[in-house]
Design a protein around this motif. Structure first.
Motif, short mmCIF file in Angstrom:
data_model
loop_
_atom_site.label_atom_id
_atom_site.label_comp_id
_atom_site.label_asym_id
_atom_site.label_seq_id
_atom_site.Cartn_x
_atom_site.Cartn_y
_atom_site.Cartn_z
N THR A 79 3.06 5.35 -2.63
CA THR A 79 2.51 5.09 -1.29
C THR A 79 3.39 5.65 -0.16
O THR A 79 3.10 5.45 1.01
N VAL A 80 4.46 6.36 -0.53
CA VAL A 80 5.32 6.97 0.50
C VAL A 80 4.65 8.24 1.01
O VAL A 80 4.36 9.15 0.24
N GLY A 81 4.37 8.27 2.30
CA GLY A 81 3.70 9.43 2.88
C GLY A 81 4.61 10.64 2.95
O GLY A 81 5.84 10.52 2.94
N ASN A 82 3.99 11.82 3.04
CA ASN A 82 4.76 13.04 3.19
C ASN A 82 5.63 12.95 4.45
O ASN A 82 5.15 12.58 5.51
N GLY A 83 6.92 13.25 4.32
CA GLY A 83 7.81 13.19 5.47
C GLY A 83 8.34 11.80 5.77
O GLY A 83 9.04 11.60 6.76
N ARG A 84 8.03 10.82 4.92
CA ARG A 84 8.54 9.45 5.13
C ARG A 84 9.62 9.13 4.10
O ARG A 84 9.79 9.84 3.11
#
Length: 371
Positions: A79-84
């Motif tokens: 669930t970690v978004g791109n860039g997070r």
């Protein structure tokens, strides 16, 4: 036979600045440049510049990188978004904490795991062992990066002078690729001081030029170089755990009061799940000890390992202690019996070389920055 400590790309520069160096987790690192208190206060009120190149970067790539990391770690990396970025932990099968980590998602199928210096090899070995059966690759990238950090309320203004990256749009626990003072960097809005700030991952050959550019850009803002000593008092005031002190293999995330990082709801199994479920139930019903803050009524400084006492009995143990420049008093974090963990509990002290010094029990953190 002892091996010589490793040197960061900025070693010669630190020595030219008169830094007091120390062996930390197998690295020769700057402990302080002049005054620890001055460095601490600079980060709280202006800005400080740190060399954190001892941290361990491990890259994980491949179509099943997210699924693998969700299996190997306690967090839900899918669930970690791109860039997070996400704060998480790696544990043993029995739930004991191997290390606390930050995982950055760099691309669709690329992640960077940042481990503590003293645990980097252990984490690398564990991930390498756990990746079997997944279409993913674990790569040791510790030599590919130098890591600089600008921390403090003036850090956004300093960074804006050396980059045109969208810093205003960069949230806490996020990272974006950019150019800083002409140097390609991963710019992350993370830190370990309790202040706003940025961590800059760059190629080691660019570290010195970047340090010099940040020093020049920071001069009008009161930025000074800072060592590991003030980093420790800053993180202690902010109630941030340090591996080997508040976190060990003898403790689960629930024992450490960090059960929120464990995501039982994620898809598939993960290492330590059953042991952590049992630890979660124990923490709910009968927690053995809880992590609390202690503020001294006197001037004597508690240190890790000192007993916490009440009614003539040992009720806990100090995990970290130091004089707090911000509060002007000695402070400590300690694990104490649950019956004595409520803020304001009376009669609690620390046994400092045979004398029971009175301490006030408080909720963590000791310090929270004004947003």
């Amino acid at each position: 036979m002892s091996t010589a400590p490793r040197l960061t790309a900025l070693d010669a520069l630190h020595r030219s600045l008169g830094a007091t160096m120390t062996d930390f987790a197998g690295w020769d690192m700057p402990l302080r440049y002049a005054s620890e208190r001055e460095e601490h206060n600079a980060v709280r009120t202006r800005a400080g510049l740190f060399d954190l190149s001892h941290m361990g970067e491990i890259t994980v790539t491949g179509p099943e990188a997210a699924a693998f990391l969700s299996y190997a770690l306690v967090g839900n990396i899918a669930t970690v978004g791109n860039g997070r970025a996400r704060y998480t932990m790696i544990v043993q099968e029995d739930g004991g904490i191997v290390d606390d980590l930050i995982v950055y998602r760099l691309g669709e199928t690329e992640y960077m795991v940042v481990a503590n210096a003293g645990n980097a090899q252990i984490v690398l070995d564990a991930l390498t062992e756990r990746v079997g059966g997944f279409d993913a690759e674990v790569r040791d990238d510790r030599d590919a990066y130098a890591l600089l950090a600008v921390q403090g309320p003036e850090s956004p203004a300093i960074m804006k002078a050396v980059t045109d990256a969208d810093l205003d749009g960069l949230k806490y626990y996020a990272g974006l690729p950019g150019t800083v003072a002409g140097v390609p960097a991963l710019i992350a809005r993370t830190g370990y001081t309790g202040e706003d700030g940025f961590e800059l991952f760059v190629a080691p050959e660019h570290a010195e030029a970047l340090w010099q550019a940040l020093t020049e850009a920071g001069a009008p803002h009161g930025l000074i170089p800072c060592g590991l000593s003030c980093r420790d008092t800053l993180r202690l005031e902010a109630g941030m755990p340090l591996y080997g002190h508040e976190l060990t293999t003898a403790l689960t995330p629930f024992d450490a009061g960090l059960g929120r990082v464990v995501k039982f709801e994620k898809e598939g199994d993960f290492i330590g799940r059953e042991a952590l479920k049992a630890a979660a139930e124990r923490a709910e019903t009968a927690p053995p000890r809880k992590l609390v803050g202690l503020i001294a009524e006197g001037r004597r400084v508690p240190r890790a390992g000192f007993p916490v006492v009440a009614d003539g009995k040992v009720i806990g143990e100090v995990t970290s202690g130091a004089p707090s420049p911000t509060l002007g008093k000695p402070i400590a974090m300690a694990y104490v019996d649950a019956a004595f963990a409520a803020p304001g509990t009376e009669g609690v002290g620390v046994d400092i070389r045979g004398t029971h010094e009175p301490y006030e029990v408080v909720a963590l953190p000791f310090y929270k920055r004004q947003k």
